[in-house]
Scaffold this motif. Structure first.
Motif, short mmCIF file in Angstrom:
data_model
loop_
_atom_site.label_atom_id
_atom_site.label_comp_id
_atom_site.label_asym_id
_atom_site.label_seq_id
_atom_site.Cartn_x
_atom_site.Cartn_y
_atom_site.Cartn_z
N ILE A 185 -2.78 8.33 6.62
CA ILE A 185 -3.90 7.64 6.72
C ILE A 185 -3.18 6.20 6.66
N GLY A 186 -3.73 5.27 7.65
CA GLY A 186 -3.03 4.14 7.70
C GLY A 186 -3.64 3.22 6.50
N ILE A 187 -3.47 1.71 6.55
CA ILE A 187 -3.92 0.92 5.40
C ILE A 187 -5.59 0.68 5.65
N THR A 188 -6.18 1.07 4.66
CA THR A 188 -7.46 0.96 4.58
C THR A 188 -8.10 -0.39 3.94
N TRP A 189 -9.51 -0.50 4.08
CA TRP A 189 -10.26 -1.75 3.87
C TRP A 189 -9.91 -2.59 2.59
N ASP A 190 -9.82 -1.82 1.22
CA ASP A 190 -9.72 -2.46 0.02
C ASP A 190 -8.26 -2.33 -0.60
N GLU A 191 -7.32 -1.52 -0.16
CA GLU A 191 -6.13 -1.35 -0.27
C GLU A 191 -5.31 -2.71 -0.56
N PRO A 192 -5.38 -3.49 0.30
CA PRO A 192 -4.22 -4.84 0.01
C PRO A 192 -4.74 -5.54 -1.11
N ASN A 193 -6.20 -5.63 -1.12
CA ASN A 193 -6.76 -6.46 -2.31
C ASN A 193 -6.21 -5.74 -3.91
N TYR A 194 -6.44 -4.46 -3.71
CA TYR A 194 -5.98 -3.77 -5.22
C TYR A 194 -4.69 -3.70 -5.59
N PHE A 195 -3.82 -3.76 -4.48
CA PHE A 195 -2.36 -3.74 -4.68
C PHE A 195 -2.09 -4.89 -5.06
N GLY A 196 -2.41 -6.09 -4.35
CA GLY A 196 -2.14 -7.44 -4.78
C GLY A 196 -2.69 -7.55 -6.14
N SER A 197 -3.64 -7.04 -6.66
CA SER A 197 -4.44 -7.26 -8.07
C SER A 197 -3.40 -6.62 -9.06
N SER A 198 -2.97 -5.39 -8.65
CA SER A 198 -2.15 -4.76 -9.65
C SER A 198 -0.75 -5.51 -9.79
#
Length: 594
Positions: free
Chosen positions: A36-49
């Motif tokens: 599955i490609g990069i989805t809606w919220d993932e960049p935000n949560y990855f950056g938050s982590s």
């Protein structure tokens, strides 16, 4: 050894067979987590982590600034609690040891495995609970149903909150059931259950039904003062854990906690449900019920309905009542029309983890009936194989990479669901194939425009090397204006990446759909991703408005309230009958429960 004894030894899961199955699920997850490609919220949560873990790292290197730096590090995505972001961040941190810091795509897969680990834990917890209460056949049916529900399996392989919260909800229900029903429990069990409940709340507030379900269940089945003291201690531990791992709350505890509790209030008037070809401000009461049939394979739906019938008949049994209360409460919240329900089953995904248990109970009952007819034969392995064979064709046709676009056979898979007016994708699918087309066809330095909210997704494709470095992601201001790169008019030699998420359509997007795209990714004639030219999208920018949004009305909430009240009343009535446990007991005896 008789055939029945051999079957029990092979399938009960007390030893290697079940753990071999879990190992197989682990390998399946590892093999498909990157599909599955990069989805809606993932960049935000990855950056938050990254920011959250950096704050902890900063405490060790320079403790003096820990208090004043909280807002700087913890402000990003502060509307969502931090447990999953911390948990998955540890998996990404472990991935650095294997792939280094440059391979962001691989680190993203490690991050997603944090969610998948919770999914495997939920399969294990669900199996043990169902085996103890309903027998080994039902337990194996539950364990098999979990990955056969594509929304559950799909979200489990994403680096965002919904798969994690569904897993934690099921794990917490198992722990709370033991806490309430056992005659005596240790302080350690109370503390552990509290930590699990706290972790669930520290992932997403949609687990709130756990609290009223626990209190109502205890009031019906175990009204001892000691039980309510256990629950109070458990919730106190959970609350302390929730507060302890979220430094964002520390700086201004009361206002920020209230913001967390109520930030979604009224959000149903901004984020809509797309259902039966209409936009709804809040889901109508029948949408979550239909979802349990529409979003799963027909075999899972049928076993789930059979399990629901069995559990309703044996509602006087504590285990049956506990499952009915939790599924009923989760569905009632989603069906009330008072909470936002968008992204298909996303906001009530915990219902699908519970539905897997219902399907397992239904499967166990079916195997019990077969055993009465074919006594002495080893039926369980064959029954599991048939179950999987019936469910898998639609899943394989849709593809593991399209788990978030899956619809069951009851509506004709994705093409039939699209014709009936269901949303094409639950979570804005992915630009993955569109990015591949742009890489191959766009001239050097071209601008790639995206829909509102997806700039971080395309920027993440570029940073991870999946989108050409010379291409320029941007918003068009009439579509989305934010702090990201944007233009007022489309540039020459530009492209617009389009995802068919009907719940966010404007009239301009509908006009764009009438044009022939430069590229289209199809699934059985249903468009999953498209690429338009900048000139085409520019012709639609002056079109204002959006489709009409339908309100569910206050009668919808009243109907749901009456339904959940009737369910509680039925459980209370059945709990007073001397034969309340008969149906569950009969199924267990047929399946060889000691």
């Amino acid at each position: 050894m008789s055939p029945m004894d051999g079957e029990r030894a092979t399938c009960e899961g007390s030893g290697w067979p079940f753990y071999l199955y879990l190992a197989g699920l682990l390998l399946l997850g590892v093999a498909t987590v990157g599909e599955i490609g990069i989805t809606w919220d993932e960049p935000n949560y990855f950056g938050s982590s990254y920011l959250y873990l950096s704050w902890f790292g900063g405490i060790f290197s320079d403790p003096s600034g820990w208090w004043t730096s909280i807002d700087r590090y913890w402000e990003q995505s502060h509307e969502a609690p931090p447990f999953f972001k911390l948990w998955a961040g540890v998996f990404a941190l472990a991935g650095v040891a294997f792939v280094g810091t440059e391979n962001l795509s691989a680190l993203g897969d490690f991050y997603r495995m944090g969610s998948y680990a919770l999914f495997l834990f939920a399969v294990w917890a669900g199996f043990r609970f169902v085996r103890r209460e309903f027998g080994p056949a039902a337990a194996w049916g539950t364990a098999l149903s979990m990955p056969l529900i594509p929304p559950l399996f799909g979200f489990a392989r994403l680096g965002q909150l919904d798969g994690a919260v569904a897993a934690l909800y099921l794990i917490s229900t198992v722990a709370l059931f033991s806490l309430i029903t056992r005659e005596r429990v240790s302080r350690r069990r109370i503390a552990l259950t509290g930590l699990l409940v706290g972790a669930a709340f520290a992932t997403k507030i949609t687990v709130f039904p756990l609290l009223p379900c626990a209190l109502v269940f205890a009031a019906i089945f175990n009204r001892r003062r000691e039980v309510f003291l256990r629950l109070a201690a458990c919730f106190a531990v959970g609350g302390a854990f929730f507060f302890a791992i979220w430094p964002w709350l520390w700086r201004d505890p009361l206002p920020r906690t209230l913001d967390f509790l109520f930030w979604a209030g009224g959000l149903q008037d901004e984020r809509f449900t797309y259902y039966l070809g209409q936009l709804w401000a809040g889901a109508p009461f029948h949408y979550p019920l239909a979802a349990l049939v529409v979003f799963v394979p027909l075999a899972v739906a049928l076993f789930g309905l059979l399990g629901a019938w069995r559990l309703l008949r044996s509602a006087g049994s504590p285990a049956s009542a506990w499952l009915l209360l939790n599924l009923g409460a989760v569905l009632a919240v989603a069906a009330s029309g008072l909470t936002p329900v968008y992204g298909g089953p996303r906001q009530f995904l915990a219902a699908f983890a519970l539905w897997a248990v219902f399907a397992g109970v239904g499967f166990g009952y079916a195997v019990a009936r077969l055993r009465r007819r074919y006594a002495g034969r080893r039926l369980l392995p064959a029954a599991l194989a048939v179950y999987a064979a019936l469910a898998l064709p639609g899943i394989l046709w849709t593809g593991f990479e399209n788990s978030l676009e899956y619809y069951g056979e009851v509506v004709g898979l994705a093409p039939g669901a699209n014709a009936l007016g269901f949303e094409t994708t639950y979570l804005a699918n992915t630009y993955k194939d569109a990015v591949g087309w742009v890489n191959a066809n766009a001239p050097e330095g071209a601008t790639v425009y995206v829909q509102a909210g997806t700039y971080p997704v395309v920027e993440s494709y570029r940073r991870s090397g999946q989108l050409r470095e010379d291409l320029r992601p941007a918003y068009l201001e009439p579509i989305a204006s934010d702090r990201f790169t944007s233009d007022r008019e489309p540039r020459e030699d530009s492209y617009f990446l389009f995802l068919p998420r009907q719940s966010i359509y404007t009239n301009g997007m509908l006009a764009l759909l009438e044009k022939e795209p430069l590229f289209r990714e199809d699934l059985g004639g249903v468009t999953l991703t498209a690429v338009y030219s900048g000139e085409q999208v520019g012709e639609t920018l002056d079109i204002q408005g959006r489709p009409e949004v339908r309100s569910v009305g206050w009668l919808n909430a009243l109907f749901v309230a009456l339904g959940i009240t009737a369910l509680v009343g039925w459980i209370a009535l059945r709990s007073r009958r001397p034969d309340g446990k008969e149906h569950q007991k009969e199924d267990g005896e047929d399946q060889g429960v000691p």
